[in-house]
Write a protein that holds these residues in place. Structure first.
Motif, PDB file in Angstrom:
ATOM      1  N   SER A  53     -40.823  75.990  26.474  1.00 33.34           N
ATOM      2  CA  SER A  53     -39.928  77.152  26.400  1.00 33.34           C
ATOM      3  C   SER A  53     -39.804  77.718  24.990  1.00 33.34           C
ATOM      4  CB  SER A  53     -38.549  76.818  26.964  1.00 33.34           C
ATOM      5  OG  SER A  53     -37.886  75.897  26.140  1.00 33.34           O
ATOM      6  N   THR A  54     -39.922  76.883  23.974  1.00 34.21           N
ATOM      7  CA  THR A  54     -39.770  77.390  22.605  1.00 34.21           C
ATOM      8  C   THR A  54     -41.096  77.800  21.957  1.00 34.21           C
ATOM      9  OG1 THR A  54     -39.851  75.150  21.687  1.00 34.21           O
ATOM     10  CG2 THR A  54     -37.666  76.070  22.157  1.00 34.21           C
ATOM     11  N   GLN A  55     -42.173  77.054  22.230  1.00 36.12           N
ATOM     12  CA  GLN A  55     -43.438  77.333  21.548  1.00 36.12           C
ATOM     13  C   GLN A  55     -44.426  78.122  22.402  1.00 36.12           C
ATOM     14  OE1 GLN A  55     -45.017  74.523  18.857  1.00 36.12           O
ATOM     15  NE2 GLN A  55     -43.162  73.298  18.827  1.00 36.12           N
ATOM     16  N   LYS A  56     -44.213  78.149  23.706  1.00 33.97           N
ATOM     17  CA  LYS A  56     -45.033  78.915  24.634  1.00 33.97           C
ATOM     18  C   LYS A  56     -46.539  78.703  24.435  1.00 33.97           C
ATOM     19  CE  LYS A  56     -41.372  82.294  25.068  1.00 33.97           C
ATOM     20  NZ  LYS A  56     -40.389  81.360  24.582  1.00 33.97           N
ATOM     21  N   PRO A  57     -46.975  77.441  24.488  1.00 33.24           N
ATOM     22  CA  PRO A  57     -48.402  77.161  24.293  1.00 33.24           C
ATOM     23  C   PRO A  57     -49.231  77.599  25.502  1.00 33.24           C
ATOM     24  CG  PRO A  57     -47.298  75.186  25.032  1.00 33.24           C
ATOM     25  CD  PRO A  57     -46.219  76.230  24.801  1.00 33.24           C
ATOM     26  N   ILE A  58     -50.521  77.731  25.291  1.00 39.10           N
ATOM     27  CA  ILE A  58     -51.463  77.862  26.401  1.00 39.10           C
ATOM     28  C   ILE A  58     -51.578  76.466  27.010  1.00 39.10           C
ATOM     29  CG2 ILE A  58     -53.885  78.275  27.004  1.00 39.10           C
ATOM     30  CD1 ILE A  58     -53.950  80.243  24.592  1.00 39.10           C
ATOM     31  N   PHE A  74     -43.331  77.635  35.941  1.00 44.90           N
ATOM     32  CA  PHE A  74     -44.096  78.543  35.070  1.00 44.90           C
ATOM     33  C   PHE A  74     -43.854  80.009  35.410  1.00 44.90           C
ATOM     34  CE2 PHE A  74     -46.328  74.625  34.026  1.00 44.90           C
ATOM     35  CZ  PHE A  74     -46.341  74.740  32.644  1.00 44.90           C
ATOM     36  N   TYR A  75     -43.611  80.306  36.664  1.00 45.75           N
ATOM     37  CA  TYR A  75     -43.261  81.680  37.037  1.00 45.75           C
ATOM     38  C   TYR A  75     -41.942  82.075  36.371  1.00 45.75           C
ATOM     39  CZ  TYR A  75     -42.405  85.802  39.894  1.00 45.75           C
ATOM     40  OH  TYR A  75     -42.156  87.086  40.305  1.00 45.75           O
ATOM     41  N   ILE A  89     -53.184  83.386  40.075  1.00 51.20           N
ATOM     42  CA  ILE A  89     -52.463  82.582  41.055  1.00 51.20           C
ATOM     43  C   ILE A  89     -51.163  83.301  41.391  1.00 51.20           C
ATOM     44  CG2 ILE A  89     -51.389  80.333  41.504  1.00 51.20           C
ATOM     45  CD1 ILE A  89     -54.480  80.225  41.009  1.00 51.20           C
ATOM     46  N   THR A  90     -50.966  83.612  42.674  1.00 54.51           N
ATOM     47  CA  THR A  90     -49.763  84.336  43.086  1.00 54.51           C
ATOM     48  C   THR A  90     -48.838  83.517  43.969  1.00 54.51           C
ATOM     49  OG1 THR A  90     -50.938  85.298  44.966  1.00 54.51           O
ATOM     50  CG2 THR A  90     -50.906  86.583  42.896  1.00 54.51           C
ATOM     51  N   GLU A  91     -49.289  82.330  44.391  1.00 54.67           N
ATOM     52  CA  GLU A  91     -48.422  81.444  45.170  1.00 54.67           C
ATOM     53  C   GLU A  91     -48.839  79.999  44.943  1.00 54.67           C
ATOM     54  OE1 GLU A  91     -49.355  81.748  49.603  1.00 54.67           O
ATOM     55  OE2 GLU A  91     -49.904  83.735  48.840  1.00 54.67           O
ATOM     56  N   SER A  92     -47.916  79.103  45.199  1.00 53.93           N
ATOM     57  CA  SER A  92     -48.120  77.696  44.846  1.00 53.93           C
ATOM     58  C   SER A  92     -49.316  77.059  45.539  1.00 53.93           C
ATOM     59  CB  SER A  92     -46.860  76.883  45.131  1.00 53.93           C
ATOM     60  OG  SER A  92     -46.578  76.874  46.517  1.00 53.93           O
ATOM     61  N   ILE A  99     -55.991  74.646  36.247  1.00 53.87           N
ATOM     62  CA  ILE A  99     -55.361  75.959  36.197  1.00 53.87           C
ATOM     63  C   ILE A  99     -54.955  76.240  34.749  1.00 53.87           C
ATOM     64  CG2 ILE A  99     -53.415  77.362  37.031  1.00 53.87           C
ATOM     65  CD1 ILE A  99     -55.400  76.606  39.257  1.00 53.87           C
ATOM     66  N   PHE A 100     -55.138  77.491  34.341  1.00 53.84           N
ATOM     67  CA  PHE A 100     -54.728  77.928  33.004  1.00 53.84           C
ATOM     68  C   PHE A 100     -53.387  78.647  33.103  1.00 53.84           C
ATOM     69  CE2 PHE A 100     -59.293  77.528  32.754  1.00 53.84           C
ATOM     70  CZ  PHE A 100     -59.463  76.891  31.542  1.00 53.84           C
ATOM     71  N   PHE A 101     -52.564  78.458  32.080  1.00 51.86           N
ATOM     72  CA  PHE A 101     -51.226  79.045  32.015  1.00 51.86           C
ATOM     73  C   PHE A 101     -51.080  79.731  30.659  1.00 51.86           C
ATOM     74  CE2 PHE A 101     -51.209  75.452  34.816  1.00 51.86           C
ATOM     75  CZ  PHE A 101     -50.322  75.746  35.838  1.00 51.86           C
ATOM     76  N   LEU A 102     -50.886  81.053  30.667  1.00 54.97           N
ATOM     77  CA  LEU A 102     -50.678  81.812  29.429  1.00 54.97           C
ATOM     78  C   LEU A 102     -49.372  82.582  29.547  1.00 54.97           C
ATOM     79  CD1 LEU A 102     -53.875  81.402  29.398  1.00 54.97           C
ATOM     80  CD2 LEU A 102     -53.873  83.367  27.892  1.00 54.97           C
ATOM     81  N   HIS A 103     -48.569  82.517  28.504  1.00 59.47           N
ATOM     82  CA  HIS A 103     -47.295  83.228  28.504  1.00 59.47           C
ATOM     83  C   HIS A 103     -47.566  84.731  28.438  1.00 59.47           C
ATOM     84  CE1 HIS A 103     -43.396  84.703  27.076  1.00 59.47           C
ATOM     85  NE2 HIS A 103     -42.944  83.738  27.849  1.00 59.47           N
TER      86      HIS A 103
END
Length: 117
Positions: A53-58, A74-75, A89-92, A99-103
């Motif tokens: 939540s604070t650093q928002k890493p990839i 993550f949503y 990705i639009t649903e669980s 899976i990649f997660f980008l803020h």
């Protein structure tokens, strides 16, 4: 810090566990986290909520379980989730393996270069 028991061959060993939030509490600029821990990814994410939540890493996470919890978290944190094939990705139920997660805000320029937004 908690303890866990792991089985190595026929032998059981106690190992110390520490959350990512605790381990990196003094460190700034964590830009990337890879989580591949065979079904315990939600527990690792729970131990890294402050860092995320604070650093928002990839992040790159091999998602094997707790798909709804991971998706919802993550949503709610305004992350874009996508597969290595660049499918958003639009649903669980689409969370499958790596899976990649980008803020969405912190990584806007990278998302634009990837054609994901």
């Amino acid at each position: 810090m908690n303890n866990a028991f792991i089985k190595v061959s026929k032998e059981t060993r106690m190992v110390k566990l520490i959350s990512l939030d605790s381990y990196f509490c003094e460190q700034k600029n964590i830009s990337f986290i890879k989580i591949d821990i065979e079904g315990y990814e939600w527990q690792a994410i729970c131990g890294a909520k402050k860092l995320i939540s604070t650093q928002k890493p990839i992040l790159m996470i091999e998602v094997l379980s707790s798909k709804q919890e991971i998706f919802d978290f993550f949503y709610s944190m305004n992350y874009v989730m996508f597969s290595p094939e660049m499918n958003i990705i639009t649903e669980s139920k689409e969370l499958n393996k790596n899976i990649f997660f980008l803020h969405r805000i912190s990584h806007t320029s990278l998302l634009d270069r990837l054609g994901i937004g």
